[in-house]
Design an enzyme around this catalytic site. Structure first.
Site, mmCIF file in Angstrom:
data_model
loop_
_atom_site.group_PDB
_atom_site.id
_atom_site.type_symbol
_atom_site.label_atom_id
_atom_site.label_comp_id
_atom_site.label_asym_id
_atom_site.label_seq_id
_atom_site.Cartn_x
_atom_site.Cartn_y
_atom_site.Cartn_z
ATOM 1 N N SER A 23 0.834 -1.201 0.000
ATOM 2 C CA SER A 23 0.000 0.000 0.000
ATOM 3 C C SER A 23 0.866 1.246 0.000
ATOM 4 C CB SER A 23 -0.905 0.012 1.232
ATOM 5 O OG SER A 23 -1.745 -1.112 1.231
HETATM 6 N N1 SAH Z 1 -0.638 -4.281 3.880
HETATM 7 C C1 SAH Z 1 0.019 -5.026 2.837
HETATM 8 C C2 SAH Z 1 -0.949 -5.132 1.673
HETATM 9 C C3 SAH Z 1 -0.614 -6.154 0.677
HETATM 10 S S1 SAH Z 1 -1.806 -6.220 -0.657
HETATM 11 C C4 SAH Z 1 1.265 -4.277 2.449
HETATM 12 O O1 SAH Z 1 1.195 -3.044 2.443
HETATM 13 O O2 SAH Z 1 2.292 -4.884 2.160
HETATM 14 C C5 SAH Z 1 -3.026 -7.282 0.025
HETATM 15 C C6 SAH Z 1 -2.550 -8.638 0.408
HETATM 16 O O3 SAH Z 1 -3.684 -9.416 0.775
HETATM 17 C C7 SAH Z 1 -1.844 -9.395 -0.706
HETATM 18 O O4 SAH Z 1 -0.563 -9.724 -0.262
HETATM 19 C C8 SAH Z 1 -2.712 -10.639 -0.904
HETATM 20 O O5 SAH Z 1 -1.940 -11.783 -1.210
HETATM 21 C C9 SAH Z 1 -3.408 -10.760 0.437
HETATM 22 N N2 SAH Z 1 -4.688 -11.511 0.452
HETATM 23 C C10 SAH Z 1 -5.724 -11.423 -0.419
HETATM 24 N N3 SAH Z 1 -6.711 -12.274 -0.047
HETATM 25 C C11 SAH Z 1 -6.284 -12.899 1.085
HETATM 26 C C12 SAH Z 1 -6.856 -13.897 1.941
HETATM 27 N N4 SAH Z 1 -8.066 -14.432 1.706
HETATM 28 N N5 SAH Z 1 -6.150 -14.301 3.016
HETATM 29 C C13 SAH Z 1 -4.899 -13.783 3.269
HETATM 30 N N6 SAH Z 1 -4.308 -12.857 2.487
HETATM 31 C C14 SAH Z 1 -4.989 -12.403 1.414
#
Ligand code: SAH
Length: 214
Positions: A50
């Protein structure tokens, strides 16, 4: 980066400024990427880290629920950046748990955290990151004072509501094409209050297969 966010009024909390200076974003972005630019960045597997202003916004919304000793859950922990910030805020007596469904991202987030100021907390066990479906939360360390969801859910998962402490707060993007960042408070009597903070654009909270298919 932090000064810029303060100047533009995104960061008003000293505590949030401090934690974002303590956890160096450069350790969490892909090599060669411009770590301090205020934009999201691809991290592979159709996921993104993000933008700094979103990390700051979520930290501020959750600040009262990230006091020393409290329990925090980061669903879709991706790079591990925010999980590390949570761990610094709740400290060694607290608990910060990340759940991410791409095992490769779990592994790389642990490597990132090991290079960061949160490394001792990972070693001592007050900070952990797990592979799993975050829609189920992480019952082992529940209930939580703070839950952050880093991917947009079509609706608020019941398991996450169940794992929120009375007095606890969840910040979660909800929607499909159009999404709102929702602030979900569980009141002391167990009732739920929900408000919309702002419009956002996150990757979907979905199954691993659906995400990898794009
Ligand atoms: N806060 C993190 C955001 C990563 S993007 C950062 O800033 O690094 C969102 C993340 O959610 C991705 O890594 C994706 O793989 C994960 N995601 C999506 N659906 C998910 C689920 N059902 N369970 C666990 N992780 C999930």
């Amino acid at each position: 980066m932090v000064e810029h966010l303060q100047r533009y009024g995104v960061i008003s909390s000293m505590k949030v400024a401090e934690v974002m200076e303590t956890i160096d974003r450069a350790l969490f972005v892909p090599d060669g990427a411009s770590a301090y630019a205020d934009s999201p960045m691809a991290i592979g597997y159709n996921a993104t880290i993000s933008a700094p202003h979103m990390h700051a916004t979520c930290l501020q919304l959750l600040e009262q629920n990230l006091q020393p000793g409290m329990h925090a859950l980061d669903v879709g922990s991706g790079t591990g950046y925010l999980t590390a910030c949570f761990a610094i805020m709740v400290g060694p007596q607290g608990r910060a748990v990340g759940v991410e469904h791409i095992p490769e991202l779990v592994a790389s987030s642990i490597k990132n955290i090991e290079k960061s100021a949160a490394a001792p907390l990972l070693k001592e066990g007050s900070l952990s990151v797990h592979a799993g479906d975050g829609r189920q939360g992480w019952p082992e360390c529940a209930p939580y004072d703070a839950i952050h969801v880093g991917a947009a859910a079509p609706e608020i998962p019941q398991a996450l509501l169940d794992q929120l402490k009375p007095g606890g707060r969840m910040v979660i993007p909800v929607g499909n094409m159009f999404q709102d960042l929702k602030v979900v408070d569980k009141n002391m009597d167990g009732s739920i209050s929900i408000r919309s903070e702002t419009s956002v654009r996150y990757v979907p909270l979905t199954s691993r297969d659906a995400q990898l298919r794009g």
